[in-house]
Every structure is written in C-alpha cells, then in structure tokens.
Design a protein around this motif. Structure first.
Motif, short mmCIF file in Angstrom:
data_model
loop_
_atom_site.label_atom_id
_atom_site.label_comp_id
_atom_site.label_asym_id
_atom_site.label_seq_id
_atom_site.Cartn_x
_atom_site.Cartn_y
_atom_site.Cartn_z
N ARG A 253 -64.47 -38.26 -72.11
CA ARG A 253 -63.48 -37.17 -72.09
C ARG A 253 -62.50 -37.28 -73.25
N ARG A 255 -60.87 -35.91 -76.28
CA ARG A 255 -60.63 -34.62 -76.92
C ARG A 255 -60.46 -34.72 -78.44
N LEU A 283 -65.01 -30.26 -73.40
CA LEU A 283 -63.86 -31.12 -73.69
C LEU A 283 -62.54 -30.39 -73.44
N GLY A 285 -58.98 -27.98 -73.90
CA GLY A 285 -57.72 -28.15 -74.61
C GLY A 285 -57.42 -26.97 -75.51
#
Length: 321
Positions: A253, A255, A283, A285
């Motif tokens: 995970r 980012r 991912l 964001g």
C-alpha cells in the motif's frame, strides 16, 4: 495474523492486471496469514511428505533412446528435495499424522549428432512438482523446464552414454536448485530477501527468477524496508521486474509508487497503461485522482481515456466506501 478484508479485495483487482498481477496477489493473500507485517517474519507451515518420483525418457519415433538410468535420476531428485527442507524426510512410521504428499514427474528427451570426431548431445528436461491435496499447507505446484547441451570428442558408445547421463542429471539438478532457492525465500531472513532483490544473492546464480520471487515475497511479508529498492524498479527495462515490483508495492500500500508510475515512459503503450491506470486506482490518494483525471481528459487515445475514466470511477467508489 489474518489478512485484512482489503487484502482479500485485491484478488478482484488482480483479474484486471492479468497473469502477473494474479501471481503476486495470490502470493500476498497466501502468505500474509502466516506472516507479521512489521518484522517480515513467517510462521512455517507443516511440511508435506515426499511422495512418488516418476522419471520417463521420451523416445522419438524411429530413433533409439539414450538408455538413461532413470533410477539414478529419481535418486538424485529425492536427495535434492529431501535436502531442501521443503518436504518432511521422516519415515512413514515416524510421522505423527497422515500428510499431504509432494510428487515429482520428470520427463527427459535426449538427442545427439556426430560429425567426424566431434559430437554434440542435447537434453530437454521438464520437472512437474505437485501436491495432493493441492490446498494443503506448504503445497508445491511448479512446472520447471530447461535444456542443456555438451560438445564431446567421439570415442566409445559407453563414453557417450555416460556423458548423456551426466548432462541429464546436471540439467535436472540445476532446475531443482533454482526451485529450492526461490521457495526458501518465502521463509528466509529479511537480509537474504534483500540481497536477492538487489541482485546480490549467490543461490540460483542471482537469476532473474530468483529476484522476481524475492520482490513478491517482500510484498507478501510486508517488508516496508524494501520500498526504497522497489520504487526504482518500476522504471526497469524488464517487464517481469516492473510487474513484480508493482505488485509488491501495491501489497505494501505504498502510495509513493503513484509518483513513479506517473513518470512512466509508456504513455502510448496500451498494454503498460492498462496496468499503470489500474495500479494507480488501487493505490488511491489525491495524486492518483489528479493523474487519472488528466489522462481521462487529455490523452489522444480514446481507449486510454476510457480506461482512465473507469479507473477514476473505481478509485472514487473505493474512497466513498
């Protein structure tokens, strides 16, 4: 530790990644149940027993076989597997309960040619390892293949037969050594996994397959200390390395991978863009959403614009949940 619900959710996403994506997700789900994400340590599953080993020489129609000693090849295989630590070497009476069994099926094809006083012998080998039942802890499911050849000075028929036997045995031994080196990484110390990712491992000759397996193991075992090594691999010339690194970073995970992926040189490669867009959507964001919006609005390929729009939709639905 049990894998989280989100870890199991990655399985569905893997279908859109294709074969490579499925491989790393299944590795992540399978190993995370017995691993600790903070330390990268792994609880060893019970080892299956070693079952039947079958060796068969393939003989081409109309040509004589090489007369391989299949008993010797079976014995070599048994020694290699028992010495690997991957199977239980105890006698049947000493085993506490009935166990799963790993079986080996080996086929060898040999051909040779001679011109004057020089000859060449070639061997093609396939090793099939499987476990019954297939879902047993520590189960093995591998198909290995390789070829080898040897140039020799023509002398007697016995000398050629010995050379052929040695070539077949050496090829099988190398295949098994590579398999064992990769399998051991799943429970190896973190330093050993790091060395394999960095291409410094001695086992299996530092082969690409060993490196790819180490990358997958790092993701499956939650080895976040490997992130600085994995991120640059997203720009590797090797697609297999890129895919393995991408899978590991998604399992972690991480980012920061989004930044690397947006720098990709593959903006016009549909094959690569499908993977990149899907990975960025998983991912998530702000940076991921902004990139997907940019591609969806401005890319000159309609199919890629549509893929980016779909990926952005999945990202937003996931964030809403």
């Amino acid at each position: 530790m049990r894998p989280s619900a989100s870890a199991f959710g990655l399985r569905a996403a893997a279908d859109r990644f294709g074969r490579a994506g499925i491989a790393w997700v299944m590795m992540f789900v399978g190993l995370s149940a017995g691993s600790c994400r903070r330390t990268g340590s792994v609880v060893m599953p019970p080892r299956p027993a070693l079952g039947q080993i079958e060796v068969r020489e393939i003989v081409t129609e109309g040509r004589a076989g090489a007369g391989l000693d299949t008993v010797a090849i079976a014995a070599l295989t048994r020694r290699a597997l028992l010495g690997s630590g991957l199977v239980d070497g105890r006698s049947f009476d000493a085993r506490p309960t009935p166990q799963a069994e790993v079986r080996a099926n080996i086929t060898v094809g040999v051909e040779s040619a001679e011109v004057g006083q020089k000859g060449v012998v070639r061997a093609g080998v396939r090793v099939r390892l499987d476990t019954r039942p297939s879902d047993a802890p520590g189960a093995v499911d591998e198909e290995l293949s390789a070829g080898g050849e040897q140039i020799y000075e023509v002398s007697s028929e016995d000398a050629r037969r010995r050379l052929t036997q040695q070539l077949a045995e050496r090829t099988i031994a190398d295949l098994l050594a590579g398999f064992v080196a990769r399998a051991r990484l799943r429970t190896a110390p973190a330093a050993e996994v790091h060395a394999a990712i960095a291409g410094q491992a001695q086992a299996d000759g530092g082969s690409p397959a060993l490196r790819e397996e180490a990358i997958r193991v790092a993701g499956a075992r939650g080895m976040r200390q490997e992130v600085p090594v994995l991120l640059p691999l997203l720009q590797s010339e090797s697609e297999a390395l890129r895919d393995a690194a991408l899978g590991a970073l998604i399992a972690l995970r991480e980012r920061r991978a989004v930044t690397e992926l947006t720098r990709s040189r593959s903006l016009r490669d549909r094959h690569e863009m499908r993977k990149i867009l899907e990975a960025i959507a998983i991912l998530g964001g702000d940076e991921a959403r902004d990139y997907l919006s940019f591609v969806a609005e401005s890319h000159d390929d309609q199919e890629i614009r549509e893929l980016a729009t779909e990926a952005k939709g999945r990202l937003e639905r996931h964030q809403d949940r």
